[in-house]
Design a protein around this motif. Structure first.
Motif, PDB file in Angstrom:
ATOM      1  N   UNK A 197       0.182  36.710  -0.025  1.00  0.00           N
ATOM      2  CA  UNK A 197       0.875  35.770   0.198  1.00  0.00           C
ATOM      3  C   UNK A 197       2.375  36.312   0.580  1.00  0.00           C
ATOM      4  N   UNK A 198       2.815  35.616   1.491  1.00  0.00           N
ATOM      5  CA  UNK A 198       4.144  36.307   1.768  1.00  0.00           C
ATOM      6  C   UNK A 198       5.212  35.681   0.771  1.00  0.00           C
ATOM      7  N   UNK A 199       6.459  36.561   0.654  1.00  0.00           N
ATOM      8  CA  UNK A 199       7.318  35.974  -0.443  1.00  0.00           C
ATOM      9  C   UNK A 199       8.470  34.975   0.552  1.00  0.00           C
ATOM     10  N   UNK A 200       9.255  34.193  -0.276  1.00  0.00           N
ATOM     11  CA  UNK A 200      10.065  33.335   0.478  1.00  0.00           C
ATOM     12  C   UNK A 200      11.134  33.903   1.528  1.00  0.00           C
ATOM     13  N   UNK A 201      11.607  33.439   2.489  1.00  0.00           N
ATOM     14  CA  UNK A 201      12.433  34.099   3.328  1.00  0.00           C
ATOM     15  C   UNK A 201      12.993  33.158   4.051  1.00  0.00           C
ATOM     16  N   UNK A 202      14.469  33.588   4.633  1.00  0.00           N
ATOM     17  CA  UNK A 202      15.394  32.472   5.146  1.00  0.00           C
ATOM     18  C   UNK A 202      16.015  33.653   6.253  1.00  0.00           C
ATOM     19  N   UNK A 203      16.572  32.802   7.365  1.00  0.00           N
ATOM     20  CA  UNK A 203      17.369  33.235   8.458  1.00  0.00           C
ATOM     21  C   UNK A 203      18.266  32.481   8.737  1.00  0.00           C
ATOM     22  N   UNK A 204      19.367  33.023   9.155  1.00  0.00           N
ATOM     23  CA  UNK A 204      20.614  32.301   9.765  1.00  0.00           C
ATOM     24  C   UNK A 204      21.272  33.127  10.915  1.00  0.00           C
ATOM     25  N   UNK A 205      21.610  32.259  11.831  1.00  0.00           N
ATOM     26  CA  UNK A 205      22.160  32.757  13.238  1.00  0.00           C
ATOM     27  C   UNK A 205      23.140  32.159  14.017  1.00  0.00           C
ATOM     28  N   UNK A 206      23.648  32.720  14.788  1.00  0.00           N
ATOM     29  CA  UNK A 206      24.492  31.939  15.819  1.00  0.00           C
ATOM     30  C   UNK A 206      24.112  32.466  17.089  1.00  0.00           C
ATOM     31  N   UNK A 226      12.763  42.934  -2.259  1.00  0.00           N
ATOM     32  CA  UNK A 226      13.595  42.068  -1.234  1.00  0.00           C
ATOM     33  C   UNK A 226      14.273  43.012  -0.340  1.00  0.00           C
ATOM     34  N   UNK A 227      14.732  42.471   0.913  1.00  0.00           N
ATOM     35  CA  UNK A 227      15.591  43.045   1.626  1.00  0.00           C
ATOM     36  C   UNK A 227      16.166  41.917   2.578  1.00  0.00           C
ATOM     37  N   UNK A 228      17.048  42.706   3.444  1.00  0.00           N
ATOM     38  CA  UNK A 228      17.841  41.541   4.457  1.00  0.00           C
ATOM     39  C   UNK A 228      18.162  42.584   5.609  1.00  0.00           C
ATOM     40  N   UNK A 229      18.089  41.978   6.712  1.00  0.00           N
ATOM     41  CA  UNK A 229      18.164  42.675   8.087  1.00  0.00           C
ATOM     42  C   UNK A 229      18.972  41.809   9.079  1.00  0.00           C
ATOM     43  N   UNK A 230      19.694  42.509   9.812  1.00  0.00           N
ATOM     44  CA  UNK A 230      20.672  41.990  10.704  1.00  0.00           C
ATOM     45  C   UNK A 230      20.124  42.257  12.320  1.00  0.00           C
ATOM     46  N   UNK A 231      20.084  41.484  13.125  1.00  0.00           N
ATOM     47  CA  UNK A 231      19.733  41.476  14.483  1.00  0.00           C
ATOM     48  C   UNK A 231      20.709  41.216  15.488  1.00  0.00           C
ATOM     49  N   UNK A 232      20.884  41.727  16.666  1.00  0.00           N
ATOM     50  CA  UNK A 232      21.834  41.429  17.529  1.00  0.00           C
ATOM     51  C   UNK A 232      21.433  41.637  19.001  1.00  0.00           C
ATOM     52  N   UNK A 233      21.556  40.393  19.883  1.00  0.00           N
ATOM     53  CA  UNK A 233      21.179  40.695  21.390  1.00  0.00           C
ATOM     54  C   UNK A 233      22.030  40.057  22.378  1.00  0.00           C
ATOM     55  N   UNK A 284      18.381  37.821   8.494  1.00  0.00           N
ATOM     56  CA  UNK A 284      16.963  37.681   7.948  1.00  0.00           C
ATOM     57  C   UNK A 284      16.781  38.252   6.415  1.00  0.00           C
ATOM     58  N   UNK A 285      16.717  37.464   5.419  1.00  0.00           N
ATOM     59  CA  UNK A 285      16.616  37.638   4.060  1.00  0.00           C
ATOM     60  C   UNK A 285      15.164  37.387   3.630  1.00  0.00           C
TER      61      UNK A 285
END
Length: 166
Positions: free
Chosen positions: A49-58, A95-102, A73-74
Motif C-alpha cells: 500500500x503506497x504511503x500518503x503523498x502530496x504535490x504542490x506546483x505553479x 519519506x522523501x521530497x523531490x522537486x521538478x522543473x520544466x 512532491x512529498x
C-alpha cells in the motif's frame, strides 16, 4: 500466492487548481490510501500500500510563447507492512521530497501542425536518493558483495520533449 478471504481499500484523493492570472496557475494534489487485510489468517495491513503523498506546483502556460512548470512532491514514510503475508519481504521506506522543473516554448501553427511545443525538463533536481514503497527488491534479495543492490528511484534526470498537434 495466497487468495484472501476479505480485504478492504479506502482512501481519499484530492486535487485543486487556482488561476492567479490568465497564464499562471497554482495546483496541489494529495493521496491517502489504506488497505486492510480482513482475512482472519493475517492481522496486518494489505501488502504494497503506497504511503500518503502530496504535490504542490505553479505553472505558466498560454496559447503561444514560453511555458514553465515547477513542482514539489512529498511522500511520507511507510512502516505499515504486511510482514506475515509477505514472509517479511515488504520493507519500511523513508519519506522523501523531490522537486521538478520544466521550461518550454509553444510555437503557433507551422509545418502543417496546429501547434508545436518544445520542452526541457529536470526531474529530481537535488538528485535525492530514495526508494518508492511499491518496490519488489526484498531484504533477502539484497547482496551488495555480489553486486545486487537496492532499486532506487531515478536520480536527477533530464528530458527533451516535442509535442505537436495536427
Amino acid at each position: 500466492t495466497i487468495n484472501l478471504d476479505e480485504a478492504r481499500i479506502h482512501g481519499v484523493e484530492a486535487q485543486v487548481e487556482h488561476a492567479f492570472t490568465d497564464a499562471i496557475t497554482g495546483y496541489a494534489s494529495a493521496t491517502w490510501i489504506r488497505g486492510e487485510n480482513r482475512d482472519s489468517r493475517f492481522d496486518e495491513p494489505l501488502t504494497q500500500m503506497p504511503p500518503p503523498e502530496a504535490s504542490i506546483g505553479l505553472s505558466h502556460s498560454g496559447a503561444q510563447g514560453w511555458q514553465w512548470d515547477a513542482r514539489i512532491r512529498a511522500v511520507a514514510s511507510q512502516s505499515r507492512t504486511a510482514d506475515t503475508f509477505t514472509a517479511g519481504n515488504e520493507r519500511d521506506t523513508s519519506g522523501f521530497a523531490t522537486a521538478d522543473l520544466a521550461v518550454g516554448y509553444r510555437f503557433g501553427p507551422s509545418a502543417g501542425f496546429r501547434s508545436n511545443e518544445l520542452t526541457f525538463s529536470v526531474t529530481n533536481i537535488a538528485n535525492k536518493t530514495y526508494r518508492e514503497h511499491v518496490n519488489e527488491m526484498t531484504e533477502a534479495r539484497l547482496d551488495p558483495a555480489n553486486g545486487v543492490q537496492d532499486i532506487w528511484a531515478p536520480g536527477r534526470s533530464f528530458g527533451l520533449t516535442w509535442n505537436a498537434e495536427f
